[in-house]
Scaffold this motif. Structure first.
Motif, PDB file in Angstrom:
ATOM      1  N   CYS A  15       0.820  -0.911  -0.070  1.00 50.21           N
ATOM      2  CA  CYS A  15      -0.077   0.090  -0.102  1.00 50.21           C
ATOM      3  C   CYS A  15       0.833   1.268   0.028  1.00 50.21           C
ATOM      4  CB  CYS A  15      -1.066   0.223   1.311  1.00 50.21           C
ATOM      5  SG  CYS A  15      -0.334   0.863   2.683  1.00 50.21           S
ATOM      6  N   GLU A  16       0.357   2.511  -0.492  1.00 51.31           N
ATOM      7  CA  GLU A  16       1.032   3.732  -0.530  1.00 51.31           C
ATOM      8  C   GLU A  16       0.151   4.729   0.366  1.00 51.31           C
ATOM      9  OE1 GLU A  16       3.727   3.316  -4.455  1.00 51.31           O
ATOM     10  OE2 GLU A  16       1.684   4.397  -4.541  1.00 51.31           O
ATOM     11  N   PHE A  17       0.725   5.344   1.063  1.00 58.56           N
ATOM     12  CA  PHE A  17       0.145   6.794   1.643  1.00 58.56           C
ATOM     13  C   PHE A  17       0.529   7.812   0.833  1.00 58.56           C
ATOM     14  CE2 PHE A  17       0.999   3.363   4.855  1.00 58.56           C
ATOM     15  CZ  PHE A  17      -0.152   3.433   5.440  1.00 58.56           C
ATOM     16  N   LEU A  18      -0.324   8.852   0.571  1.00 59.87           N
ATOM     17  CA  LEU A  18      -0.006  10.115  -0.093  1.00 59.87           C
ATOM     18  C   LEU A  18      -0.360  11.167   0.623  1.00 59.87           C
ATOM     19  CD1 LEU A  18      -2.431   9.394  -3.417  1.00 59.87           C
ATOM     20  CD2 LEU A  18      -0.206   8.508  -2.737  1.00 59.87           C
ATOM     21  N   ILE A  19       0.622  11.944   0.894  1.00 60.32           N
ATOM     22  CA  ILE A  19       0.534  12.790   2.036  1.00 60.32           C
ATOM     23  C   ILE A  19       0.220  14.280   1.473  1.00 60.32           C
ATOM     24  CG2 ILE A  19       2.297  14.075   3.890  1.00 60.32           C
ATOM     25  CD1 ILE A  19       1.595  10.897   4.268  1.00 60.32           C
ATOM     26  N   ILE A  20      -0.744  14.678   1.767  1.00 59.85           N
ATOM     27  CA  ILE A  20      -1.220  15.888   1.059  1.00 59.85           C
ATOM     28  C   ILE A  20      -2.008  17.133   1.875  1.00 59.85           C
ATOM     29  CG2 ILE A  20      -1.614  14.851  -1.317  1.00 59.85           C
ATOM     30  CD1 ILE A  20      -4.397  13.945  -0.747  1.00 59.85           C
ATOM     31  N   ARG A  21      -2.100  18.073   1.409  1.00 57.47           N
ATOM     32  CA  ARG A  21      -2.893  19.241   2.302  1.00 57.47           C
ATOM     33  C   ARG A  21      -4.389  18.617   2.766  1.00 57.47           C
ATOM     34  NH1 ARG A  21      -1.109  24.812   1.584  1.00 57.47           N
ATOM     35  NH2 ARG A  21      -3.146  25.177   2.775  1.00 57.47           N
ATOM     36  N   ALA A  22      -4.762  18.977   3.892  1.00 60.22           N
ATOM     37  CA  ALA A  22      -6.069  18.491   4.223  1.00 60.22           C
ATOM     38  C   ALA A  22      -7.176  18.933   3.316  1.00 60.22           C
ATOM     39  CB  ALA A  22      -6.365  19.082   5.574  1.00 60.22           C
ATOM     40  N   ALA A  23      -7.218  19.925   2.726  1.00 59.08           N
ATOM     41  CA  ALA A  23      -8.341  20.431   1.997  1.00 59.08           C
ATOM     42  C   ALA A  23      -8.268  19.708   0.662  1.00 59.08           C
ATOM     43  CB  ALA A  23      -8.185  21.873   1.655  1.00 59.08           C
ATOM     44  N   ASP A  24      -7.104  18.891   0.400  1.00 57.46           N
ATOM     45  CA  ASP A  24      -7.061  18.053  -1.039  1.00 57.46           C
ATOM     46  C   ASP A  24      -7.378  16.738  -0.942  1.00 57.46           C
ATOM     47  OD1 ASP A  24      -6.420  20.677  -2.333  1.00 57.46           O
ATOM     48  OD2 ASP A  24      -4.142  20.102  -1.944  1.00 57.46           O
ATOM     49  N   VAL A  25      -7.450  16.347   0.310  1.00 54.11           N
ATOM     50  CA  VAL A  25      -7.871  14.834   0.597  1.00 54.11           C
ATOM     51  C   VAL A  25      -9.097  14.257  -0.109  1.00 54.11           C
ATOM     52  CG1 VAL A  25      -8.619  12.962   2.323  1.00 54.11           C
ATOM     53  CG2 VAL A  25      -6.390  14.583   2.762  1.00 54.11           C
ATOM     54  N   CYS A  26     -10.163  15.292  -0.004  1.00 60.38           N
ATOM     55  CA  CYS A  26     -11.360  14.755  -0.677  1.00 60.38           C
ATOM     56  C   CYS A  26     -11.281  14.662  -2.182  1.00 60.38           C
ATOM     57  CB  CYS A  26     -12.573  15.937  -0.222  1.00 60.38           C
ATOM     58  SG  CYS A  26     -13.040  15.905   1.430  1.00 60.38           S
ATOM     59  N   THR A  27     -10.521  15.619  -2.797  1.00 60.05           N
ATOM     60  CA  THR A  27     -10.423  15.564  -4.106  1.00 60.05           C
ATOM     61  C   THR A  27      -9.648  14.209  -4.617  1.00 60.05           C
ATOM     62  OG1 THR A  27     -10.012  18.021  -4.028  1.00 60.05           O
ATOM     63  CG2 THR A  27      -9.249  17.069  -6.154  1.00 60.05           C
ATOM     64  N   PHE A  28      -8.682  13.889  -3.968  1.00 63.27           N
ATOM     65  CA  PHE A  28      -7.731  12.928  -4.250  1.00 63.27           C
ATOM     66  C   PHE A  28      -8.728  11.602  -3.990  1.00 63.27           C
ATOM     67  CE2 PHE A  28      -3.146  13.438  -4.932  1.00 63.27           C
ATOM     68  CZ  PHE A  28      -3.311  14.768  -4.706  1.00 63.27           C
ATOM     69  N   VAL A  29      -9.700  11.474  -2.926  1.00 61.76           N
ATOM     70  CA  VAL A  29     -10.246  10.447  -3.085  1.00 61.76           C
ATOM     71  C   VAL A  29     -11.382  10.600  -3.857  1.00 61.76           C
ATOM     72  CG1 VAL A  29     -11.811   9.022  -1.082  1.00 61.76           C
ATOM     73  CG2 VAL A  29      -9.637   9.870  -0.549  1.00 61.76           C
ATOM     74  N   GLU A  30     -12.464  11.540  -4.253  1.00 58.19           N
ATOM     75  CA  GLU A  30     -13.472  11.595  -5.020  1.00 58.19           C
ATOM     76  C   GLU A  30     -12.967  11.024  -6.589  1.00 58.19           C
ATOM     77  OE1 GLU A  30     -15.017  15.458  -5.514  1.00 58.19           O
ATOM     78  OE2 GLU A  30     -17.016  14.576  -5.763  1.00 58.19           O
ATOM     79  N   ARG A  31     -11.772  11.516  -6.884  1.00 52.17           N
ATOM     80  CA  ARG A  31     -11.331  11.366  -8.373  1.00 52.17           C
ATOM     81  C   ARG A  31     -10.612  10.063  -8.577  1.00 52.17           C
ATOM     82  NH1 ARG A  31     -10.639  15.269 -11.936  1.00 52.17           N
ATOM     83  NH2 ARG A  31     -11.839  17.114 -11.707  1.00 52.17           N
ATOM     84  N   GLY A  32     -10.462   9.435  -7.427  1.00 54.11           N
ATOM     85  CA  GLY A  32      -9.940   7.885  -7.366  1.00 54.11           C
ATOM     86  C   GLY A  32      -8.467   7.929  -7.526  1.00 54.11           C
ATOM     87  N   ALA A  33      -7.892   8.999  -7.204  1.00 55.21           N
ATOM     88  CA  ALA A  33      -6.312   9.138  -7.031  1.00 55.21           C
ATOM     89  C   ALA A  33      -5.819   8.394  -5.746  1.00 55.21           C
ATOM     90  CB  ALA A  33      -5.761  10.426  -7.079  1.00 55.21           C
ATOM     91  N   ALA A  34      -6.879   8.197  -4.820  1.00 51.68           N
ATOM     92  CA  ALA A  34      -6.514   7.555  -3.706  1.00 51.68           C
ATOM     93  C   ALA A  34      -7.812   6.725  -3.325  1.00 51.68           C
ATOM     94  CB  ALA A  34      -6.293   8.443  -2.303  1.00 51.68           C
ATOM     95  N   ASP A  35      -7.606   5.338  -2.898  1.00 51.77           N
ATOM     96  CA  ASP A  35      -8.838   4.531  -2.504  1.00 51.77           C
ATOM     97  C   ASP A  35      -9.486   5.051  -1.390  1.00 51.77           C
ATOM     98  OD1 ASP A  35      -8.068   2.773  -4.618  1.00 51.77           O
ATOM     99  OD2 ASP A  35      -6.383   2.410  -3.647  1.00 51.77           O
ATOM    100  N   ILE A  36      -8.594   5.535  -0.404  1.00 44.65           N
ATOM    101  CA  ILE A  36      -9.164   5.776   0.953  1.00 44.65           C
ATOM    102  C   ILE A  36      -8.541   7.262   1.450  1.00 44.65           C
ATOM    103  CG2 ILE A  36      -8.727   5.315   3.477  1.00 44.65           C
ATOM    104  CD1 ILE A  36      -9.015   2.218   2.477  1.00 44.65           C
ATOM    105  N   GLY A  37      -9.214   7.943   2.135  1.00 43.79           N
ATOM    106  CA  GLY A  37      -8.557   9.064   2.804  1.00 43.79           C
ATOM    107  C   GLY A  37      -9.010   9.209   4.116  1.00 43.79           C
ATOM    108  N   ILE A  38      -8.413   9.945   5.039  1.00 43.08           N
ATOM    109  CA  ILE A  38      -8.845  10.453   6.174  1.00 43.08           C
ATOM    110  C   ILE A  38      -8.951  12.082   6.250  1.00 43.08           C
ATOM    111  CG2 ILE A  38      -8.375  10.397   8.787  1.00 43.08           C
ATOM    112  CD1 ILE A  38      -6.902   7.780   8.352  1.00 43.08           C
ATOM    113  N   VAL A  39     -10.043  12.605   6.799  1.00 42.09           N
ATOM    114  CA  VAL A  39     -10.211  13.998   6.355  1.00 42.09           C
ATOM    115  C   VAL A  39     -11.229  14.441   7.590  1.00 42.09           C
ATOM    116  CG1 VAL A  39     -12.350  13.615   4.909  1.00 42.09           C
ATOM    117  CG2 VAL A  39     -10.962  15.602   4.714  1.00 42.09           C
ATOM    118  N   GLY A  40     -11.274  15.583   7.952  1.00 47.99           N
ATOM    119  CA  GLY A  40     -12.174  16.257   8.961  1.00 47.99           C
ATOM    120  C   GLY A  40     -13.254  16.360   8.589  1.00 47.99           C
ATOM    121  N   ARG A  41     -14.673  16.408   9.303  1.00 45.85           N
ATOM    122  CA  ARG A  41     -15.842  16.494   8.923  1.00 45.85           C
ATOM    123  C   ARG A  41     -16.363  18.005   8.342  1.00 45.85           C
ATOM    124  NH1 ARG A  41     -20.684  17.686  12.648  1.00 45.85           N
ATOM    125  NH2 ARG A  41     -22.296  17.208  11.108  1.00 45.85           N
TER     126      ARG A  41
END
Ligand code: PRP
Length: 213
Positions: free
Chosen positions: A44-70
């Motif tokens: 597995c790989e962890f992508l380290i990104i700005r908090a505000a970008d986590v949703c974008t990476f997961v929505e677009r499938g660049a990441a399968d999973i993300g952890i993000v604030g409500r």
């Protein structure tokens, strides 16, 4: 191979120990490095990104999973699954204003107010529901400064310990939402990688339930 999007910054310090407890964390050495893709167990790989970008990476499938604030989920409304509240990263989204200014929550309906925030949607909805016309001033950080220099009447921002507000003579006037970190999953990944994703969700759910926070 799972790709997991993690937000850099103070939340990472809470996420990594949680993931380590289910055997899915990057190494401490890699976390300290400037690398943006960190290797993990089972390829597995962890992508380290700005908090505000986590949703974008997961929505677009660049990441399968993300952890993000409500807060960021409600602001961005991404098309993702949200199967688990991890109960870390707890804080709240608040309206705050200088101690010696009128309480913005006591303004009459129809009033206008200058609001500094990075949460345009959540701030606009909150004030609209109360009949206040919010003139939004979008900032990317150090929100507390805006009312101190007369650029805004109040701020809508995260409060955790309250230390930043106190240090700058601001007080909380209303809580908009309570926040914690959520596990989010790309819907296509959830279907195609369920053999990896579902056990991970199950383990994390058990862990979080066991911690009883
Ligand atoms: C966040 C938030 C507040 C502060 C709240 O800022 O925007 O300024 O933390 O935390 P506290 O209640 O514990 O003081 P952050 O430090 O992430 O930096 P930022 O101003 O760049 O957003």
């Amino acid at each position: 191979m799972l790709k997991i999007a993690l937000a850099k910054g103070r939340l990472l310090e809470q996420i990594v120990p949680l993931l380590a407890q289910v055997g899915m964390a990057p190494s401490a050495e890699d976390v300290k490095s400037r690398k943006l893709i960190l290797p993990g167990p089972d390829g597995c790989e962890f992508l380290i990104i700005r908090a505000a970008d986590v949703c974008t990476f997961v929505e677009r499938g660049a990441a399968d999973i993300g952890i993000v604030g409500r807060d960021l989920l409600l602001e961005a409304c991404p098309q993702v699954y949200e199967p688990l509240d991890l109960r870390i990263g707890r804080c709240r989204l608040c309206v705050a204003a200088p101690q010696d200014h009128p309480d913005p929550m006591l303004l009459e309906a129809g009033s206008t107010m200058r609001v500094a925030t990075k949460y345009d949607r959540l701030a606009a909805d909150f004030f609209r529901d109360r009949g206040i016309q919010a003139e939004l001033i979008h900032l990317y950080g150090s929100m507390e400064l805006a009312p101190l220099v007369g650029m805004a009447d109040c701020i809508v921002d995260l409060v955790e310990t309250g230390g930043t507000l106190r240090a700058n003579g601001l007080v909380e006037r209303a809580t908009i939402i309570d926040i914690s970190s959520r596990l989010i999953v790309n819907p296509a990944s959830y279907a195609t990688k369920s053999a990896q994703i579902q056990p991970l969700i199950r383990q994390l759910r058990q862990l979080v339930a066991g911690q009883g926070n």
